[in-house]
Design a protein around this motif. Structure first.
Motif, short mmCIF file in Angstrom:
data_model
loop_
_atom_site.label_atom_id
_atom_site.label_comp_id
_atom_site.label_asym_id
_atom_site.label_seq_id
_atom_site.Cartn_x
_atom_site.Cartn_y
_atom_site.Cartn_z
N HIS A 53 -0.74 -1.64 -11.77
CA HIS A 53 -0.28 -2.97 -12.12
C HIS A 53 1.23 -2.99 -12.34
CE1 HIS A 53 -4.46 -4.25 -12.62
NE2 HIS A 53 -4.65 -3.11 -13.26
N LEU A 54 1.83 -4.09 -11.98
CA LEU A 54 3.27 -4.24 -12.13
C LEU A 54 3.71 -4.04 -13.58
CD1 LEU A 54 6.08 -5.09 -11.09
CD2 LEU A 54 5.39 -7.47 -11.42
N GLN A 55 2.98 -4.62 -14.52
CA GLN A 55 3.35 -4.48 -15.93
C GLN A 55 3.36 -3.01 -16.36
OE1 GLN A 55 0.45 -7.17 -17.72
NE2 GLN A 55 2.13 -8.52 -18.34
N ARG A 56 2.39 -2.25 -15.86
CA ARG A 56 2.35 -0.82 -16.22
C ARG A 56 3.57 -0.09 -15.66
NH1 ARG A 56 -1.57 3.09 -17.79
NH2 ARG A 56 -0.31 4.86 -18.50
N MET A 57 3.94 -0.40 -14.43
CA MET A 57 5.10 0.27 -13.82
C MET A 57 6.39 -0.05 -14.58
SD MET A 57 4.45 0.19 -9.70
CE MET A 57 4.27 -1.59 -9.56
N LEU A 58 6.48 -1.25 -15.11
CA LEU A 58 7.69 -1.64 -15.86
C LEU A 58 7.80 -0.90 -17.19
CD1 LEU A 58 7.65 -5.50 -15.22
CD2 LEU A 58 9.22 -3.83 -14.22
N ILE B 249 0.86 -1.19 0.00
CA ILE B 249 0.00 0.00 0.00
C ILE B 249 0.90 1.24 0.00
CG2 ILE B 249 -1.86 1.22 1.17
CD1 ILE B 249 -2.47 -1.43 2.64
N LEU B 250 0.73 2.11 -0.98
CA LEU B 250 1.57 3.30 -1.12
C LEU B 250 0.70 4.52 -1.43
CD1 LEU B 250 4.39 1.73 -3.35
CD2 LEU B 250 4.48 2.14 -0.88
N GLY B 251 1.25 5.69 -1.17
CA GLY B 251 0.56 6.92 -1.51
C GLY B 251 0.75 7.26 -2.98
N PRO B 252 -0.11 8.09 -3.56
CA PRO B 252 -0.04 8.39 -5.00
C PRO B 252 1.22 9.13 -5.41
CG PRO B 252 -1.64 9.80 -3.90
CD PRO B 252 -1.24 8.77 -2.91
N GLU B 253 1.90 9.78 -4.48
CA GLU B 253 3.11 10.54 -4.81
C GLU B 253 4.35 9.66 -4.90
OE1 GLU B 253 3.03 9.81 -0.56
OE2 GLU B 253 1.51 10.56 -1.97
N THR B 254 4.24 8.38 -4.54
CA THR B 254 5.39 7.47 -4.57
C THR B 254 5.90 7.29 -6.00
OG1 THR B 254 4.41 6.28 -2.71
CG2 THR B 254 6.20 5.18 -3.89
N SER B 255 7.21 7.29 -6.17
CA SER B 255 7.78 7.10 -7.51
C SER B 255 7.66 5.64 -7.93
CB SER B 255 9.25 7.51 -7.53
OG SER B 255 10.04 6.59 -6.78
N ILE B 256 7.67 5.44 -9.22
CA ILE B 256 7.61 4.07 -9.76
C ILE B 256 8.82 3.27 -9.29
CG2 ILE B 256 7.86 2.74 -11.90
CD1 ILE B 256 5.93 4.65 -13.22
N ALA B 257 9.98 3.90 -9.25
CA ALA B 257 11.19 3.20 -8.80
C ALA B 257 11.01 2.69 -7.37
CB ALA B 257 12.40 4.13 -8.89
N ALA B 258 10.47 3.55 -6.49
CA ALA B 258 10.25 3.14 -5.10
C ALA B 258 9.20 2.04 -5.01
CB ALA B 258 9.84 4.35 -4.26
N ALA B 259 8.15 2.16 -5.84
CA ALA B 259 7.09 1.14 -5.83
C ALA B 259 7.63 -0.22 -6.27
CB ALA B 259 5.94 1.56 -6.74
N LEU B 260 8.48 -0.21 -7.28
CA LEU B 260 9.08 -1.47 -7.74
C LEU B 260 9.96 -2.09 -6.67
CD1 LEU B 260 9.97 -0.55 -11.44
CD2 LEU B 260 8.22 -2.18 -10.66
N ALA B 261 10.63 -1.25 -5.90
CA ALA B 261 11.44 -1.77 -4.80
C ALA B 261 10.56 -2.47 -3.77
CB ALA B 261 12.23 -0.63 -4.15
N HIS B 262 9.38 -1.93 -3.53
CA HIS B 262 8.45 -2.55 -2.56
C HIS B 262 7.96 -3.91 -3.05
CE1 HIS B 262 7.77 0.45 0.62
NE2 HIS B 262 8.01 1.37 -0.31
#
Length: 433
Positions: free
Chosen positions: A338-343, A292-305
């Motif tokens: 979705h993970l695919q979108r972040m990639l 669970i992350l806030g909308p301001e989180t970067s994609i790089a940080a989200a992928l790390a999670h």
């Protein structure tokens, strides 16, 4: 062909590949079945072989033509019926390793570290030698790596036919250290109840938690009840909250309450919340710990999670976006990314730019079939669960749903019915005595 006098140590044999005469792989050796007799040396009668589909079957040693370093050659004829240990049979790896024995000359005690079987002129394989570690006076007998190691004739010791009051499990676990939790759970399930608890107790908390999640409920309850209360609470903390809640739900109310009191308050809070929901509802199925992350989180940080090792593939398939607070129950749920979108997107962009708002969350009291239908309709691996105020409470993953849709005994069921493609033909039951 194995010649008379061929000696094989069972700890080294475990994991060895079994081939048919044409060189095709049949499976891997997992254990050796031994008959301990009142008189004479114990006799090895067969191998427990894991074949495709993770089924364990019995391969009589009479159908083994060669045992060499790194391979076992069979006749190619294997009974595909699932192996079930009989009362008079002993598993060499599962039960004899770490067993305490006494020297017949009265010189002390030792722990069995390996067992040697040897081919006789009669064609029988007998246990002829034991590799043991003598217990050093003044030290607990099960303390590892103390005392002299030596190879002795099986007739030089007594006690091989009985388990000690507190048999260790280090050597057994060493044979299976690379197994995934579900496969180690299969090994434990096949052990006797006493030995199962000994082996489970020897696992660290995180490993035991992973294995418990893969065991049938009866085994889970027996192991947890066999642990000291403090240890049991620690293991529950290491489990996923939904799995811990399911397990506590199988215990008597008084015992469950006692364990909850011993758990860390933050861990116990999530489990208590899950216990309040009906089993076959979204709330009863969900985990409270998706990403669970806030909308301001970067994609790089989200992928790390989502790279977290403890995440299942289903929960790693998407990030849940919500307003603070970000621990369940969160602020207002926004949507998923979705993970695919972040990639596909620049790593410095915020995930709030790519939220999928078309996936409607499901209410916490929605019945199981509604959850299943929603997952199937939108081809999802996980689904957000919210309360009427649209606060995110958790997520239901497809593996949680499957656990509840399959029959209660699915973990214990044989894969059979039909033989796996390419499996060797089944044979009538052979006499293992």
């Amino acid at each position: 062909m194995s010649s008379v006098g061929t000696r094989v140590f069972v700890a080294r044999l475990a994991g060895t590949t079994v081939f048919d005469p044409l060189g095709d792989q049949v499976g891997r050796v997992r254990d050796v079945v031994v008959l301990i007799r009142p008189k004479g040396a114990p006799r090895a009668v067969g191998l427990v072989v894991e074949v495709p589909g993770k089924r364990r079957v019995f391969l009589p040693l009479t159908r083994v033509t060669s045992v060499d370093a790194g391979q076992v050659i069979s006749t190619g004829l294997v009974n595909m019926r699932r192996f079930e240990q009989r009362a008079f049979e002993t598993m060499a790896v599962g039960e004899l390793l770490d067993r305490a024995v006494e020297f017949v000359d009265g010189s002390g005690t030792a722990t069995v570290e390996d067992v040697a079987i040897e081919l006789q002129r009669t064609g029988d394989w007998l246990v002829t030698k034991l590799f043991v570690r003598r217990h050093t006076p003044g030290h607990r007998s099960l303390l590892r790596r103390r005392g002299e190691t030596t190879l002795v004739d099986v007739g030089e010791v007594t006690g091989l036919s009985r388990a000690s009051a507190a048999q260790g499990a280090e050597l057994l676990l060493a044979q299976y250290e690379d197994l995934k939790p579900a496969d180690l759970a299969d090994v434990l399930h096949d052990l006797g109840s006493t030995r199962r608890l000994e082996v489970a107790s020897a696992l660290d908390n995180d490993r035991l938690a992973d294995v418990l999640e893969e065991l049938p409920e009866d085994d889970q309850v027996a192991i947890l009840q066999g642990l000291a209360l403090g240890r049991a609470a620690d293991v529950l903390e290491a489990m996923e909250p939904d799995d811990a809640a399911d397990l506590l739900g199988e215990l008597p109310d008084e015992q469950a309450a006692e364990l909850l009191e011993l758990m860390e308050p933050d861990e116990a809070k999530d489990v208590r919340r899950l216990l309040a929901y009906e089993d076959n509802t979204a709330g009863g199925l969900m985990t409270t710990e998706p990403v669970i992350l806030g909308p301001e989180t970067s994609i790089a940080a989200a992928l790390a999670h989502v790279r977290r090792q403890d995440l299942t593939p289903a929960l790693a398939s998407m990030v849940f976006v919500a307003r603070p607070p970000l621990e369940t129950p969160t602020g207002r749920f926004i949507g998923v990314v979705h993970l695919q979108r972040m990639l596909r997107e620049p790593p410095h962009d915020s995930i709030g730019s790519y939220v999928d708002t078309d996936i409607e969350p499901i209410l916490v009291d929605a019945p199981l079939m509604n959850v299943t239908r929603r997952l199937a309709t939108y081809n999802l691996l996980a689904l957000p669960v919210v309360d009427p105020e649209r606060r995110l409470l958790g997520a239901v993953s497809v593996d949680d749903v499957l656990d509840h849709l399959l029959p209660e005994d699915w973990r214990e069921a044989d894969d059979d019915g039909d033989e796996a493609d390419g499996a060797l033909p089944a044979l009538p039951e052979v006499d293992r005595g």
